[in-house]
Design a protein around this motif. Structure first.
Motif, PDB file in Angstrom:
ATOM      1  N   ILE A   1     -12.220   6.077  -8.010  1.00  9.24           N
ATOM      2  CA  ILE A   1     -10.936   5.395  -7.929  1.00  9.24           C
ATOM      3  C   ILE A   1     -10.041   6.208  -7.002  1.00  9.24           C
ATOM      4  O   ILE A   1     -10.331   7.368  -6.697  1.00  9.24           O
TER       5      ILE A   1
ATOM      6  N   GLN B   1       2.583   0.518 -14.906  1.00 10.02           N
ATOM      7  CA  GLN B   1       1.125   0.594 -14.874  1.00 10.02           C
ATOM      8  C   GLN B   1       0.528  -0.776 -14.578  1.00 10.02           C
ATOM      9  O   GLN B   1      -0.446  -0.891 -13.825  1.00 10.02           O
TER      10      GLN B   1
ATOM     11  N   ARG C   1      -9.481  -1.804 -11.933  1.00 11.87           N
ATOM     12  CA  ARG C   1      -9.060  -0.962 -10.822  1.00 11.87           C
ATOM     13  C   ARG C   1      -9.913  -1.219  -9.586  1.00 11.87           C
ATOM     14  O   ARG C   1     -11.035  -1.726  -9.659  1.00 11.87           O
ATOM     15  N   LYS C   2      -9.366  -0.841  -8.437  1.00 14.01           N
ATOM     16  CA  LYS C   2     -10.143  -0.914  -7.205  1.00 14.01           C
ATOM     17  C   LYS C   2     -11.177   0.211  -7.232  1.00 14.01           C
ATOM     18  O   LYS C   2     -10.830   1.380  -7.389  1.00 14.01           O
TER      19      LYS C   2
ATOM     20  N   LYS D   1       0.770  -1.487 -10.936  1.00  9.54           N
ATOM     21  CA  LYS D   1      -0.261  -0.789 -10.168  1.00  9.54           C
ATOM     22  C   LYS D   1      -1.586  -1.546 -10.227  1.00  9.54           C
ATOM     23  O   LYS D   1      -2.289  -1.679  -9.225  1.00  9.54           O
ATOM     24  N   ILE D   2      -1.923  -2.032 -11.427  1.00  7.84           N
ATOM     25  CA  ILE D   2      -3.159  -2.803 -11.571  1.00  7.84           C
ATOM     26  C   ILE D   2      -3.066  -4.089 -10.759  1.00  7.84           C
ATOM     27  O   ILE D   2      -4.031  -4.509 -10.106  1.00  7.84           O
TER      28      ILE D   2
ATOM     29  N   ASP E   1      -8.432  -0.574 -18.747  1.00  7.60           N
ATOM     30  CA  ASP E   1      -7.988  -1.157 -17.481  1.00  7.60           C
ATOM     31  C   ASP E   1      -8.788  -0.634 -16.287  1.00  7.60           C
ATOM     32  O   ASP E   1      -8.591  -1.074 -15.163  1.00  7.60           O
TER      33      ASP E   1
ATOM     34  N   ASP F   1      -3.666  -3.300  -7.219  1.00 10.43           N
ATOM     35  CA  ASP F   1      -5.101  -3.099  -7.014  1.00 10.43           C
ATOM     36  C   ASP F   1      -5.822  -4.437  -6.879  1.00 10.43           C
ATOM     37  O   ASP F   1      -6.661  -4.628  -5.998  1.00 10.43           O
TER      38      ASP F   1
END
Length: 237
Positions: A170, A98, A155-156, A101-102, A151, A105
């Motif tokens: 998102i 996770q 994120r984008k 992934k952040i 979070d 982003d």
């Protein structure tokens, strides 16, 4: 026939550790040499080799010395012990995935924000997490009221803007009605110091379109400039 014993240096080489480490575990009471010669030399046999290898294995699994001492004293089921550690590793791996992934982003946010164009090789979809009136300022209270994951703010974020409302979105792992088609997009910056200013700048682009998609640029929030900037995605023909 009595067992042949080896020196601390030989045991260290066998188990790929150091003399200092072996002495440290002895001082901590985790295990003892098979014998100590009159000259003070420590001697070790197979029993100590097995004990030390197990201790080193537990340290690789990130057990503390205190935990290892308790394990050796209480002699719990090794199977239960290893299964519990496996679950902990799987949980940590999920956390790291996770986090990765952040991180991706954040890399994309800053890389895309610094570029005047956005190239989309494969289509992707957007999931709306909040819909607000077009004249409504999006702020921290909306995040708090929405009970979102902390979070989320990392994120984008995309904005799907219409004349009446805008959706904060998102990237979705499943198909939705909001799709970003492959192609090259011109990133047109809009500095939104207020909802009114935002409306005025976006209005010309909505004259001939039902919706506009924009990408948030939060770099301003990381400096003294606190104004939100979004980049309208204008597909090149």
């Amino acid at each position: 026939m009595p067992e042949k014993l080896v020196t601390i240096s030989t045991l260290a080489r066998l188990l790929k550790t150091t003399n200092h480490t072996i002495r440290y575990y002895e001082d901590e009471g985790l295990f003892k040499p098979a014998e100590i010669a009159p000259n003070g030399y420590r001697k070790y046999g197979m029993s100590q080799a097995y004990q030390l290898s197990f201790i080193l294995f537990l340290r690789q699994l990130d057990f503390s010395v205190a935990s290892i001492k308790q394990i050796l004293q209480t002699n719990p089921s090794v199977t239960d012990l290893l299964l519990a550690k496996k679950i902990a590793i799987q949980t940590e791996r999920h956390r790291l995935e996770q986090l990765e992934k952040i991180l991706d982003d954040q890399l994309n946010i800053h890389q895309n924000s610094a570029s005047p164009t956005l190239k989309v090789a494969t289509p992707f979809y957007l999931q709306s997490v909040k819909r607000l009136p077009i004249d409504y300022d999006f702020g921290i209270t909306e995040i708090m009221d929405g009970n979102w994951n902390p979070d989320f703010i990392l994120r984008k974020l995309y904005y799907v803007i219409t004349p009446d409302y805008y959706d904060i979105c998102i990237v979705s792992t499943k198909p939705t009605s909001q799709k970003i088609a492959p192609g090259e997009y011109q990133l047109t910056p809009i500095k939104a110091s207020s909802a009114e200013s935002f409306d005025q700048q976006v209005a010309p682009y909505l004259k001939n379109q039902k919706r506009i998609i924009a990408l948030e640029d939060r770099r301003g929030f990381l400096t003294a400039n606190s104004n939100l900037v979004i980049h309208l995605l204008i597909q090149k023909t």
